[in-house]
Design an enzyme around this catalytic site. Sequence first.
Site, PDB file in Angstrom:
ATOM      1  N   HIS A   1       0.848  -1.196   0.000  1.00 28.77           N
ATOM      2  CA  HIS A   1       0.000   0.000   0.000  1.00 28.77           C
ATOM      3  C   HIS A   1       0.882   1.243   0.000  1.00 28.77           C
ATOM      4  CE1 HIS A   1      -3.554   2.418   0.776  1.00 28.77           C
ATOM      5  NE2 HIS A   1      -2.873   3.059   1.716  1.00 28.77           N
TER       6      HIS A   1
ATOM      7  N   SER B   1       3.921   0.541   2.599  1.00 27.50           N
ATOM      8  CA  SER B   1       3.807  -0.483   3.639  1.00 27.50           C
ATOM      9  C   SER B   1       3.406  -1.804   3.014  1.00 27.50           C
ATOM     10  CB  SER B   1       2.740  -0.099   4.675  1.00 27.50           C
ATOM     11  OG  SER B   1       2.965   1.172   5.232  1.00 27.50           O
TER      12      SER B   1
END
Length: 223
Positions: free
Chosen positions: A107, A134
């Site tokens: 993400h 992430s």
Amino acid sequence: MQRIAMLASGRGSNLQAILDAIASGTLPAQVVGVFSDKPGAAALERVPADLRWSADPKSFASREGFDAALGDAIAAVQPDWIVCAGYLRILGDAFVERFRGRLLNIHPSLLPKFRGLRTHARCIAEGDREHGASVHFVIPELDAGTVIAQARVPVHPGDDADTLAARVLEVEHPLLIAVLRLAVAGRLAERGTNVAVDGHPLFTPLLLDSAGALRSPDAGTPL
């Protein structure tokens, strides 16, 4: 050798990074299928025809019907890990539970900040000085699974969403590859709502260093 299934909706740059790492011998795994909710997705063209699966969700009577067909297609290739990389469709609860513990997502933000879409523009609007990417385990709640590792980039004065997105993309690829190295080596696991690395709970996300290695924030030795 560990088997990876990829979910992608777009051009597949993270998929290509994985394919390149496999080809160079730095990721001991194989991509056994690429799955998309966009039949025209460029990501599909990065693998041979026999590794592609796509369908238009609108051709199904329900969201659950599409998810079931997608899940059956993925299960058929017997993956050890399933990676969402630029897959823009929300996965239903039943799908997530079917593959829970081996379903990863990358993400473009420093979660828990900026879940969902338009992460780069939202980061700039908030006035943040740092942004990044992430990798986390997928749970039914959107972008809320436990974060395994992150890569950070500065936000420069004068950045717009496009320039910031390009800077984040540069660290997305090595971040995803580094996490997958842990996964295919059997070193990574989801334990309830926690992450375990080498059997030990991970209380703070690992960080990607400038050499492309993952480190604990409070330890100097790369994993």
